[in-house]
Enzyme design. Sequence first.
Site, PDB file in Angstrom:
ATOM      1  N   GLN A 226       0.840  -1.194   0.000  1.00 48.31           N
ATOM      2  CA  GLN A 226       0.000   0.000   0.000  1.00 48.31           C
ATOM      3  C   GLN A 226       0.877   1.247   0.000  1.00 48.31           C
ATOM      4  O   GLN A 226       1.903   1.293   0.666  1.00 48.31           O
ATOM      5  CB  GLN A 226      -0.870  -0.037   1.265  1.00 48.31           C
ATOM      6  CG  GLN A 226      -1.872   1.077   1.377  1.00 48.31           C
ATOM      7  CD  GLN A 226      -2.593   0.978   2.721  1.00 48.31           C
ATOM      8  OE1 GLN A 226      -2.668  -0.092   3.313  1.00 48.31           O
ATOM      9  NE2 GLN A 226      -3.106   2.084   3.204  1.00 48.31           N
TER      10      GLN A 226
ATOM     11  N   CYS B 232      -6.095   0.266   1.755  1.00 48.47           N
ATOM     12  CA  CYS B 232      -5.722  -1.109   2.123  1.00 48.47           C
ATOM     13  C   CYS B 232      -6.843  -2.069   1.716  1.00 48.47           C
ATOM     14  O   CYS B 232      -6.603  -3.236   1.444  1.00 48.47           O
ATOM     15  CB  CYS B 232      -5.409  -1.217   3.606  1.00 48.47           C
ATOM     16  SG  CYS B 232      -6.800  -0.835   4.670  1.00 48.47           S
TER      17      CYS B 232
ATOM     18  N   HIS C  29      -7.574  -2.118   9.297  1.00 41.70           N
ATOM     19  CA  HIS C  29      -6.655  -2.566   8.258  1.00 41.70           C
ATOM     20  C   HIS C  29      -7.301  -3.754   7.551  1.00 41.70           C
ATOM     21  O   HIS C  29      -7.758  -4.674   8.226  1.00 41.70           O
ATOM     22  CB  HIS C  29      -5.393  -3.026   8.997  1.00 41.70           C
ATOM     23  CG  HIS C  29      -4.130  -2.879   8.243  1.00 41.70           C
ATOM     24  ND1 HIS C  29      -3.818  -1.789   7.482  1.00 41.70           N
ATOM     25  CD2 HIS C  29      -3.059  -3.714   8.158  1.00 41.70           C
ATOM     26  CE1 HIS C  29      -2.613  -1.957   6.978  1.00 41.70           C
ATOM     27  NE2 HIS C  29      -2.130  -3.116   7.367  1.00 41.70           N
TER      28      HIS C  29
ATOM     29  N   ASN D  99      -0.835  -9.336   5.224  1.00 40.29           N
ATOM     30  CA  ASN D  99      -0.841  -7.938   5.653  1.00 40.29           C
ATOM     31  C   ASN D  99      -0.524  -7.043   4.453  1.00 40.29           C
ATOM     32  O   ASN D  99       0.502  -7.225   3.802  1.00 40.29           O
ATOM     33  CB  ASN D  99       0.229  -7.790   6.754  1.00 40.29           C
ATOM     34  CG  ASN D  99       0.609  -6.353   7.021  1.00 40.29           C
ATOM     35  OD1 ASN D  99      -0.104  -5.444   6.629  1.00 40.29           O
ATOM     36  ND2 ASN D  99       1.727  -6.163   7.679  1.00 40.29           N
TER      37      ASN D  99
ATOM     38  N   TRP E 245       0.735  -4.272   4.217  1.00 36.48           N
ATOM     39  CA  TRP E 245       2.017  -3.577   4.307  1.00 36.48           C
ATOM     40  C   TRP E 245       3.187  -4.522   4.052  1.00 36.48           C
ATOM     41  O   TRP E 245       4.335  -4.101   4.031  1.00 36.48           O
ATOM     42  CB  TRP E 245       2.183  -2.939   5.694  1.00 36.48           C
ATOM     43  CG  TRP E 245       1.280  -1.777   5.930  1.00 36.48           C
ATOM     44  CD1 TRP E 245       0.625  -1.052   4.986  1.00 36.48           C
ATOM     45  CD2 TRP E 245       0.932  -1.203   7.188  1.00 36.48           C
ATOM     46  NE1 TRP E 245      -0.132  -0.072   5.563  1.00 36.48           N
ATOM     47  CE2 TRP E 245       0.048  -0.140   6.930  1.00 36.48           C
ATOM     48  CE3 TRP E 245       1.272  -1.482   8.510  1.00 36.48           C
ATOM     49  CZ2 TRP E 245      -0.492   0.658   7.937  1.00 36.48           C
ATOM     50  CZ3 TRP E 245       0.739  -0.701   9.510  1.00 36.48           C
ATOM     51  CH2 TRP E 245      -0.137   0.353   9.227  1.00 36.48           C
TER      52      TRP E 245
END
Length: 642
Positions: free
Chosen positions: A75, A81, A252, A284, A286
């Site tokens: 992201q 997200c 998230h 995730n 990220w």
Amino acid sequence: MFSSVKPYENQQYSVLKKECQQKKVLFEDPIFTASDKSLFYAGNKIGRVTWKRPKELCDNPHLFVNGISAHDLHQGQLGNCWFVAACSSLASREALWQKVIPDWKDQEWNEEKPSEYAGIFHFRFWRFGEWVDVVIDDRLPTINKELVYCHSNDQNEFWSALVEKAYAKLYGCYESLDGGNTADALVDFTGGVSEPLDLLEGQFAKEESFRNQLFERVLKVHNRGGLISCSIRATSSADMEARLDCGLVKGHAYAVTDVKKVRLGHGLLAFFKAEKLFMIRMRNPWGEKEWNGPWSDSSEEWQKVSKSEREKLGVTVEDDGEFWMTFEDFCKYFTDLILCRLINTSYLSIHKTWEEAVMRASWVRHDDPLKNRSGGCINHKSTFLQNPQYVFDVRKHEDEVLICLQQKDRRTQAKEGKGENFAMGFDIFRVELNRIYRMHTLQQKIASSIYINSRSVFFRKEFKEGRYVIIPTTFDPGLQGDFLLRVFTDVPSDCKELLLDQPPQTCWTGICGYPQLVTQVHVLSAEGLQVQDTNGGADPYVIIACEGEKVRSPVHKDILSPEFDVKGLFYRKNPKDLIYVQIYNKNVMCDTFMGQVVLTGDPGDLQQQHTLHLRDKGNRQSNDVSGTVTINVITSNVITNI
């Protein structure tokens, strides 16, 4: 599959690419320009952006480097997200991403024929009932030669950034992707149906039986190629992206990349209480390691499982932004789950197929109550039934029905200040088995969806055999907009809109007459029916007949006091004709008559509910037979009263 793909803004990818190749120029999209207008709808918030083509960012750009995977996604400076999580789910399903990224081999940079490269790409998204082909150029927003938004682990891999640009074009600008909805993106990538689940409301953390049932549903959606996403709800803006002690991040969107029911080998049973572990793997957005609880990447649980046993279980453990946890822990920490089912309508499939009915219509305001189609929710009793009405049949004893109501996404109009979706939902009513005209009085409400200002509202429920009416509405009356209603059943439901308020006047009306009365007969139940079978029971059903029209209930097995709960509606040309309610026993060869009652259906009869003794028929009509029947009868001389 894609014969009906619609080019977005009428831009034909193959035509535009050919033009650029002939002119030896790189494509510059005149619709989604390399300017702040494509980035923001409310002014620049990130400073000076330079648009660069992949060739200006690296020497050897590619759409994919070593294939496509969830690890390709990171992201950027955008609260999307939700989109990244949806892309992560998409990347794990080859059959799906190849729909979104069509003829991807031809779109890849060809090092041997650099002159063929035209700086143009196209991607496909499912929007409001059809696949849309979106063309973009390859100019991407950068700051200090770094991509501002979605990017890959590999400096020279660009599929995620290009898909994001095409999606931003569809939404009007990149900023419109800020704070969106994963459920919507999953539908846009698949044409499937997203079911959002509130894990707190469902008590899944506390109730093991509920949790196990949910796991089976999640596993089934995953095994049938569906996409799954989850999140931990943030209750305030300060809470957004707050990290919990266990390492998970609030607000998230995580992609679920695997779901497994792990049977532990004998050597492992000494270490763990359960014989079976319900496991779920997440990604995730990220790309960082997070979860530090049981079964996290370097936890003691994995230390007790040898590499060979892990391979046998089909699990991999690497510090790559993906992590495993038990489903029990999952339900303990996560608050929201989205299951995007791929609705399979192919008869060639080995998996469950669905019968799909698709209705397109609009909420339209009109001063004439009979023409108004924007009546608001059921709170607005005087106008609610003026909304569009759709009838469908459940033809099995019980059938799981999926219903999805979708409105045209208004986020695309954010620049004009019209970015808020309507709050909308629907109610479902059980109606007469022969209803073909619009409802004019409220009937037995079976279920309601939630009312929410999201792009789509999903509902799933087991329905008994019968006929039902769905009334989709905006929460407030008087709002105007298009909607798409999709109904999925196991067998064809013959879903259609109820358009007429009453039987039409035709050229035969003068000869054959026109209805003077309308009568609704609701057979509620029977009691004390005569034994018909050797085992001391009966298999009764009821027929309601009037003026040559009949309504027949399903058969009730092995019972002498059935709850029929069946209705018929009759438009009566001759008020003197009687209404017959007859009960029969179902046999293999010939059904047995068990008794009847005869009704006048007089509008002057103010007593609606009657419990009547069953009688014989023919010249023995005066004879009572065993049993009573309870019936509700409503008659009106105003044809549009029921």
